[in-house]
Structure formats: C-alpha cells, structure tokens
Scaffold this motif. Structure first.
Motif, PDB file in Angstrom:
ATOM      1  N   UNK A  97       0.794  -1.225   0.000  1.00  0.00           N
ATOM      2  CA  UNK A  97       0.000   0.000   0.000  1.00  0.00           C
ATOM      3  C   UNK A  97       0.827   1.277   0.000  1.00  0.00           C
ATOM      4  N   UNK A  98       2.043   1.207   0.503  1.00  0.00           N
ATOM      5  CA  UNK A  98       2.886   2.400   0.586  1.00  0.00           C
ATOM      6  C   UNK A  98       3.987   2.329  -0.469  1.00  0.00           C
ATOM      7  N   UNK A  99       3.586   2.447  -1.719  1.00  0.00           N
ATOM      8  CA  UNK A  99       4.532   2.368  -2.827  1.00  0.00           C
ATOM      9  C   UNK A  99       4.655   3.721  -3.510  1.00  0.00           C
ATOM     10  N   UNK A 100       5.882   4.160  -3.715  1.00  0.00           N
ATOM     11  CA  UNK A 100       6.161   5.400  -4.438  1.00  0.00           C
ATOM     12  C   UNK A 100       7.059   5.060  -5.619  1.00  0.00           C
ATOM     13  N   UNK A 101       6.772   5.652  -6.763  1.00  0.00           N
ATOM     14  CA  UNK A 101       7.569   5.394  -7.970  1.00  0.00           C
ATOM     15  C   UNK A 101       8.032   6.722  -8.556  1.00  0.00           C
ATOM     16  N   UNK A 102       9.310   6.771  -8.875  1.00  0.00           N
ATOM     17  CA  UNK A 102       9.857   7.934  -9.572  1.00  0.00           C
ATOM     18  C   UNK A 102      10.640   7.453 -10.793  1.00  0.00           C
ATOM     19  N   UNK A 103      10.825   8.370 -11.741  1.00  0.00           N
ATOM     20  CA  UNK A 103      11.448   8.026 -13.020  1.00  0.00           C
ATOM     21  C   UNK A 103      12.654   8.923 -13.267  1.00  0.00           C
ATOM     22  N   UNK A 104      13.725   8.333 -13.754  1.00  0.00           N
ATOM     23  CA  UNK A 104      14.917   9.087 -14.111  1.00  0.00           C
ATOM     24  C   UNK A 104      15.465   8.557 -15.426  1.00  0.00           C
ATOM     25  N   UNK A 105      16.218   9.375 -16.130  1.00  0.00           N
ATOM     26  CA  UNK A 105      16.864   8.933 -17.361  1.00  0.00           C
ATOM     27  C   UNK A 105      18.374   8.834 -17.183  1.00  0.00           C
ATOM     28  N   UNK A 106      18.854   9.062 -15.975  1.00  0.00           N
ATOM     29  CA  UNK A 106      20.290   8.963 -15.730  1.00  0.00           C
ATOM     30  C   UNK A 106      20.717   7.502 -15.614  1.00  0.00           C
ATOM     31  N   UNK A 107      21.996   7.259 -15.832  1.00  0.00           N
ATOM     32  CA  UNK A 107      22.525   5.897 -15.728  1.00  0.00           C
ATOM     33  C   UNK A 107      22.511   5.442 -14.274  1.00  0.00           C
ATOM     34  N   UNK A 108      21.995   4.229 -14.039  1.00  0.00           N
ATOM     35  CA  UNK A 108      21.901   3.688 -12.693  1.00  0.00           C
ATOM     36  C   UNK A 108      22.400   2.253 -12.662  1.00  0.00           C
ATOM     37  N   UNK A 109      22.916   1.837 -11.543  1.00  0.00           N
ATOM     38  CA  UNK A 109      23.169   0.422 -11.285  1.00  0.00           C
ATOM     39  C   UNK A 109      21.972  -0.091 -10.498  1.00  0.00           C
ATOM     40  N   UNK A 110      21.413  -1.222 -10.910  1.00  0.00           N
ATOM     41  CA  UNK A 110      20.272  -1.772 -10.189  1.00  0.00           C
ATOM     42  C   UNK A 110      20.678  -2.158  -8.770  1.00  0.00           C
ATOM     43  N   UNK A 111      19.877  -1.756  -7.797  1.00  0.00           N
ATOM     44  CA  UNK A 111      20.219  -1.986  -6.405  1.00  0.00           C
ATOM     45  C   UNK A 111      18.941  -2.085  -5.570  1.00  0.00           C
ATOM     46  N   UNK A 112      18.991  -2.876  -4.515  1.00  0.00           N
ATOM     47  CA  UNK A 112      17.921  -2.949  -3.529  1.00  0.00           C
ATOM     48  C   UNK A 112      18.553  -2.687  -2.162  1.00  0.00           C
ATOM     49  N   UNK A 113      18.010  -1.708  -1.437  1.00  0.00           N
ATOM     50  CA  UNK A 113      18.497  -1.386  -0.098  1.00  0.00           C
ATOM     51  C   UNK A 113      17.331  -1.523   0.869  1.00  0.00           C
ATOM     52  N   UNK A 114      17.520  -2.295   1.939  1.00  0.00           N
ATOM     53  CA  UNK A 114      16.432  -2.567   2.894  1.00  0.00           C
ATOM     54  C   UNK A 114      16.806  -2.050   4.280  1.00  0.00           C
ATOM     55  N   UNK A 115      16.013  -1.113   4.772  1.00  0.00           N
ATOM     56  CA  UNK A 115      16.138  -0.594   6.145  1.00  0.00           C
ATOM     57  C   UNK A 115      17.528  -0.061   6.488  1.00  0.00           C
ATOM     58  N   UNK A 116      18.341   0.202   5.494  1.00  0.00           N
ATOM     59  CA  UNK A 116      19.688   0.662   5.780  1.00  0.00           C
ATOM     60  C   UNK A 116      20.563  -0.382   6.438  1.00  0.00           C
ATOM     61  N   UNK A 117      20.132  -1.665   6.386  1.00  0.00           N
ATOM     62  CA  UNK A 117      20.895  -2.725   7.050  1.00  0.00           C
ATOM     63  C   UNK A 117      21.444  -3.756   6.074  1.00  0.00           C
ATOM     64  N   UNK A 118      20.889  -3.824   4.880  1.00  0.00           N
ATOM     65  CA  UNK A 118      21.343  -4.790   3.895  1.00  0.00           C
ATOM     66  C   UNK A 118      21.032  -4.308   2.492  1.00  0.00           C
ATOM     67  N   UNK A 119      21.802  -4.788   1.530  1.00  0.00           N
ATOM     68  CA  UNK A 119      21.598  -4.350   0.154  1.00  0.00           C
ATOM     69  C   UNK A 119      22.008  -5.445  -0.813  1.00  0.00           C
ATOM     70  N   UNK A 120      21.493  -5.330  -2.016  1.00  0.00           N
ATOM     71  CA  UNK A 120      21.853  -6.234  -3.107  1.00  0.00           C
ATOM     72  C   UNK A 120      22.093  -5.361  -4.328  1.00  0.00           C
ATOM     73  N   UNK A 121      23.262  -5.489  -4.934  1.00  0.00           N
ATOM     74  CA  UNK A 121      23.654  -4.641  -6.059  1.00  0.00           C
ATOM     75  C   UNK A 121      23.942  -5.508  -7.270  1.00  0.00           C
ATOM     76  N   UNK A 122      23.316  -5.203  -8.408  1.00  0.00           N
ATOM     77  CA  UNK A 122      23.599  -5.973  -9.622  1.00  0.00           C
ATOM     78  C   UNK A 122      25.050  -5.799 -10.004  1.00  0.00           C
TER      79      UNK A 122
END
Length: 233
Positions: A97-122
């Motif tokens: 229910x609490x989903x926010x989506x934003x769009x950018x055209x800049x180059x990004x590396x895919x990444x998931x960051x959770x609670x500032x305690x763990x992350x996964x980077x492509x």
C-alpha cells in the motif's frame, strides 16, 4: 560509483564477509530474505529487463513475506526506461500500500536497499546476467542508501512523468531545445523556426518551467537526462 564503493569496502573489511557475490540463481532467494525482514523501507532501482529486474518484479508482485505484526514497509522504486511500465503494476498491489515510484533517465546500477541494514547490487557488465553483490556492512549500505536518496531526490514522480512527456516530446519543443543546444540567439532561433521573437521566448519559458530549470543551460542538461535530446558525442 556504486561499484567502487562496494569494491573499496570489500578490500578493507576484516572478519566475516560483509560483501559477497551472489550468482544469478540465488538472487531471488537473497531478495526474498531481505524483503521478508523489512520493517521500514525497501528502496529499489530498476533499469531494464534482466534477471535482477525480473526477480524483483516477481517477488514484489506476489504477497511479500514480512515480520508478523509489523506494518508494510514503504517501497520506493526508481525506474529507468522500460522498467517504468512494470513499476506501474506495483502501485496497484494491495500488499504494497505504501509504494512510491519515480522516473529518471540517468545511468543507474540496479540496487535494492532494505532498512539501511542490507543491500543487493547488480554486478557490473561482464559478469553473468543477474549476478549480484550482497552487502551487509553498515558503512557500505549507508553509502548505497545515500546514493539512492540523491538519485531519488532528482527524479520525477511517476504521475508527473506520465503527464510531462507528451507535453514536451513533440516537434516544436524538440526544435526549440535544438536551438538552445546550438547556442543560437533568440532572434536567429525565432527566424529559423518561423515564429515571432515573443513567441519563441514564450516557448523557451514554458520549456524551462516544465523542466524545472533555472537557466537555459540547465534546461538543456535536463532535456538530455530525460531523453528529449541526444547526448553529445
């Protein structure tokens, strides 16, 4: 920048591996573990089709597991290109229910960051498709979180993006942007476009307002970021 941050801390770290490579087959399991423990936020950057994006969509499209009794975490999805279409579906997911989506055209590396305690980077190009780096070192995760926050603050909310592109992605706007990019004077540009000087300046003012630019140089830079103008060779 993300790759150098991860590499630097991998070299410095002692003790149990705070940064470890995850092969493509285990990326989904790692994502599920991170999301299952999410209490406050999940920050996700999606770029395009591929194993990383596909696994993230699959897991988030289903009912994500989480700590019993805890509220649903805020999901922030930062998209580039085709990934935007997939993010729209996440907005209608009743389990998120609490989903926010934003769009950018800049180059990004895919990444998931959770609670500032763990992350996964492509992983960087050259590694197997979908391979990723799992990060649990606090300093590295904090750095990734800050990088994501910076990109998020400069990105365009999805609703504004969907409303924005049709207004500027047309021949007249592109021709005005080309005049600005070429550094033409207002008089020369107006003559080239076959409009009055007043009309040309009105078009420039409207484009700057739409792009949120404070100067013509900034307008050109933002137009390139958003894919309205090609990058200079």
């Amino acid at each position: 920048m993300i790759e150098s941050t991860v590499s630097m801390h991998r070299r410095r770290s002692d003790g149990p591996a705070p940064v470890s490579r995850t092969d493509a087959g285990a990326v989904g399991d790692t994502m599920e573990q991170l999301i299952a423990g999410a209490r406050r936020s999940v920050s996700l950057a999606l770029v395009a089709d591929g194993k990383f994006a596909a696994e993230a969509r699959r897991i988030l499209a289903a009912r994500p597991q989480r700590v019993p009794g805890s509220p649903a975490p805020v999901l922030r999805v930062l998209c580039v290109g085709a990934a935007t279409r997939d993010a729209v579906e996440l907005l209608t997911n009743p389990y998120l229910p609490q989903t926010e989506v934003r769009v950018t055209e800049t180059d990004l590396r895919e990444v998931m960051v959770v609670d500032g305690r763990g992350a996964l980077v492509r992983s960087a190009a050259g590694h197997a498709d979908g391979a990723a780096v799992a990060v649990h070192d606090t300093a590295v995760v904090r750095a990734l979180d800050l990088l994501f926050a910076g990109a998020w603050s400069r990105a365009r909310p999805l609703a504004r993006h969907l409303d924005f592109r049709p207004r500027l992605d047309h021949d007249q706007a592109r021709r005005v942007l080309e005049m600005l990019s070429d550094g033409r004077t207002d008089e020369s540009a107006a003559q080239q476009l076959g409009v009055s000087l007043r009309t040309y300046r009105r078009h420039v003012a409207e484009i700057m307002r739409e792009l949120g630019a404070n100067s013509r140089f900034q307008a050109g830079f933002r137009a390139v970021e958003l894919g309205l103008m090609p990058r200079s060779a």
